[in-house]
Design an enzyme around this catalytic site. Structure first.
Site, PDB file in Angstrom:
ATOM      1  CB  SER A 194       3.195   7.804   6.575  1.00  0.00           C
ATOM      2  OG  SER A 194       3.095   7.799   7.986  1.00  0.00           O
TER       3      SER A 194
ATOM      4  CE1 TYR B 202       3.958   2.486   6.471  1.00  0.00           C
ATOM      5  CE2 TYR B 202       4.497   4.090   8.177  1.00  0.00           C
ATOM      6  CZ  TYR B 202       3.643   3.625   7.200  1.00  0.00           C
ATOM      7  OH  TYR B 202       2.479   4.305   6.931  1.00  0.00           O
TER       8      TYR B 202
HETATM    9  P1  NAP Z   1      -4.984  -1.235   6.080  1.00  0.00           P
HETATM   10  O1  NAP Z   1      -6.199  -0.983   6.893  1.00  0.00           O
HETATM   11  O2  NAP Z   1      -4.053  -2.317   6.513  1.00  0.00           O
HETATM   12  O3  NAP Z   1      -5.415  -1.455   4.554  1.00  0.00           O
HETATM   13  C1  NAP Z   1      -4.430  -1.672   3.582  1.00  0.00           C
HETATM   14  C2  NAP Z   1      -5.078  -2.005   2.258  1.00  0.00           C
HETATM   15  O4  NAP Z   1      -4.028  -2.237   1.314  1.00  0.00           O
HETATM   16  C3  NAP Z   1      -5.916  -3.262   2.314  1.00  0.00           C
HETATM   17  O5  NAP Z   1      -7.082  -3.057   1.541  1.00  0.00           O
HETATM   18  C4  NAP Z   1      -5.026  -4.316   1.663  1.00  0.00           C
HETATM   19  O6  NAP Z   1      -5.870  -5.291   1.050  1.00  0.00           O
HETATM   20  C5  NAP Z   1      -4.260  -3.466   0.637  1.00  0.00           C
HETATM   21  N1  NAP Z   1      -3.001  -4.057   0.225  1.00  0.00           N
HETATM   22  C6  NAP Z   1      -1.962  -4.484   0.993  1.00  0.00           C
HETATM   23  N2  NAP Z   1      -1.007  -5.009   0.221  1.00  0.00           N
HETATM   24  C7  NAP Z   1      -1.432  -4.912  -1.086  1.00  0.00           C
HETATM   25  C8  NAP Z   1      -0.903  -5.288  -2.333  1.00  0.00           C
HETATM   26  N3  NAP Z   1       0.291  -5.888  -2.437  1.00  0.00           N
HETATM   27  N4  NAP Z   1      -1.608  -5.022  -3.448  1.00  0.00           N
HETATM   28  C9  NAP Z   1      -2.818  -4.426  -3.380  1.00  0.00           C
HETATM   29  N5  NAP Z   1      -3.383  -4.054  -2.217  1.00  0.00           N
HETATM   30  C10 NAP Z   1      -2.691  -4.297  -1.085  1.00  0.00           C
HETATM   31  O7  NAP Z   1      -4.070   0.068   5.990  1.00  0.00           O
HETATM   32  P2  NAP Z   1      -4.441   1.627   6.156  1.00  0.00           P
HETATM   33  O8  NAP Z   1      -4.245   1.984   7.563  1.00  0.00           O
HETATM   34  O9  NAP Z   1      -5.731   1.929   5.497  1.00  0.00           O
HETATM   35  O10 NAP Z   1      -3.233   2.260   5.313  1.00  0.00           O
HETATM   36  C11 NAP Z   1      -3.380   2.629   3.944  1.00  0.00           C
HETATM   37  C12 NAP Z   1      -2.218   3.520   3.543  1.00  0.00           C
HETATM   38  O11 NAP Z   1      -2.151   4.636   4.419  1.00  0.00           O
HETATM   39  C13 NAP Z   1      -0.857   2.827   3.623  1.00  0.00           C
HETATM   40  O12 NAP Z   1      -0.067   3.252   2.538  1.00  0.00           O
HETATM   41  C14 NAP Z   1      -0.279   3.335   4.932  1.00  0.00           C
HETATM   42  O13 NAP Z   1       1.126   3.347   4.919  1.00  0.00           O
HETATM   43  C15 NAP Z   1      -0.848   4.737   4.956  1.00  0.00           C
HETATM   44  N6  NAP Z   1      -0.940   5.322   6.307  1.00  0.00           N
HETATM   45  C16 NAP Z   1      -1.787   4.795   7.249  1.00  0.00           C
HETATM   46  C17 NAP Z   1      -1.868   5.417   8.490  1.00  0.00           C
HETATM   47  C18 NAP Z   1      -2.829   4.954   9.565  1.00  0.00           C
HETATM   48  O14 NAP Z   1      -2.799   5.524  10.649  1.00  0.00           O
HETATM   49  N7  NAP Z   1      -3.699   3.995   9.340  1.00  0.00           N
HETATM   50  C19 NAP Z   1      -1.063   6.519   8.788  1.00  0.00           C
HETATM   51  C20 NAP Z   1      -0.195   7.002   7.801  1.00  0.00           C
HETATM   52  C21 NAP Z   1      -0.154   6.405   6.561  1.00  0.00           C
HETATM   53  P3  NAP Z   1      -5.391  -6.774   0.667  1.00  0.00           P
HETATM   54  O15 NAP Z   1      -4.560  -7.272   1.814  1.00  0.00           O
HETATM   55  O16 NAP Z   1      -6.662  -7.522   0.435  1.00  0.00           O
HETATM   56  O17 NAP Z   1      -4.614  -6.629  -0.602  1.00  0.00           O
END
Ligand code: NAP
Length: 262
Positions: free
Chosen positions: A149, A163
């Site tokens: 991130s 985080y």
């Molecule tokens: P999200 O919409 O909340 O999706 C997260 C995914 O991770 C879900 O499919 C969830 O599915 C899975 N997950 C959570 N805990 C898990 C575990 N213990 N084992 C396996 N799967 C797990 O999040 P996102 O926004 O797509 O973010 C994805 C990544 O991008 C993260 O690493 C986040 O830090 C990074 N990121 C996001 C943003 C943003 O703006 N969205 C910005 C910077 C970085 P289940 O709960 O079914 O397991």
């Protein structure tokens, strides 16, 4: 006469395992890699959501399947990696993307909240890498791409000290991992998304969303596919001489020097 080139999809036939792929950025990464010709195994915990995401990719013409796995459990991730090989014959690309971002002020943050974020974001990355390694070593172009991130490695944001620390930890991890994995010809790099329109981000509310759009020079949130395109570059054979590096995907959000500059 101009020499003819061969039209090719550079990920054709490659096998990718993507964690956190049932929704959000992980789903975008899976879609992008599948469009580049890769066989993709989507891994996360919620079976119903994961199977639906994989079915959507298959309906759109991709080769995709879902396996229920938890990145905080090494045995579970080993089984997931084995499933990828069992189903598609190899494992060439790991996208360690699963992550959580619950918010808490520094004053209220508990040790348990800190541990939970590190367990999923940092230890989950380690376990995903360790579980995939035996198979990536057999690939002639093993690739690992971590979703970090901008928050932590580059910026700070009130409410996300735990985080941000976990996302910076991932960058420290890839730098040494890159050196250790070079003997196997495996590269490891990270994408640093800014604010990406995902289910997880929507849960932070409309106010947060509006505030973020205003602070992004390109005046929009990113899409999961925007991150997927960056990942597909690091995952490609063409990126074989790049390791231990980061790529920011944020619409220019980290650039402004003042509040009025964006
Ligand atoms: P999200 O919409 O909340 O999706 C997260 C995914 O991770 C879900 O499919 C969830 O599915 C899975 N997950 C959570 N805990 C898990 C575990 N213990 N084992 C396996 N799967 C797990 O999040 P996102 O926004 O797509 O973010 C994805 C990544 O991008 C993260 O690493 C986040 O830090 C990074 N990121 C996001 C943003 C943003 O703006 N969205 C910005 C910077 C970085 P289940 O709960 O079914 O397991």
């Amino acid at each position: 006469m101009t020499p003819r080139f061969r039209v090719e999809h550079s990920l054709n036939g490659k096998v990718a395992l993507i964690t956190g792929a049932a929704r959000g950025i992980g789903k975008g990464i899976a879609r992008t890699l599948a469009r580049c010709g890769a066989n993709v195994l989507l891994v996360s915990r919620d079976r119903a959501a994961g199977e639906k995401a994989a079915a959507e990719l298959c309906d759109a013409g991709g080769r995709a399947a879902f396996h229920s796995g938890d990145v905080t459990d090494l045995a579970s991730m080993r089984t997931a990696a084995e499933k990828a090989v069992e189903r598609y014959g190899s494992l060439d690309i790991l996208c360690a993307n699963a992550g959580i971002f619950p918010s808490s002020s520094l004053v209220e943050l508990t040790g348990d909240q800190w541990d939970e974020v590190f367990k999923v974001n940092a230890k989950g990355t380690l376990f995903s890498v360790q579980a995939s390694l035996p198979f990536l070593r057999k690939s002639n172009a093993g690739r690992i791409v971590v979703t970090s991130s901008i928050t932590g490695p580059i910026t700070g944001f009130p409410g996300w000290s735990h985080y941000g620390a976990s996302k910076a930890a991932q960058i420290g991890f890839i730098r040494t991992a890159a050196i250790e994995l070079s003997q196997y010809g495996i590269t490891i790099n990270a994408v640093l998304p800014g604010n990406i329109e995902t289910e997880g981000l929507s849960e932070l509310g409309e106010n947060y969303r509006r505030q973020m759009i205003n602070s992004i020079p390109l005046k929009r949130l990113g899409t999961p596919d925007d991150v997927g395109f960056a990942v597909s570059f690091f995952a490609s054979p063409e990126a074989g001489f790049i390791t231990g590096q980061t790529l920011v995907v944020d619409g220019g959000q980290v650039l402004p020097e003042s509040l009025t500059a964006s």
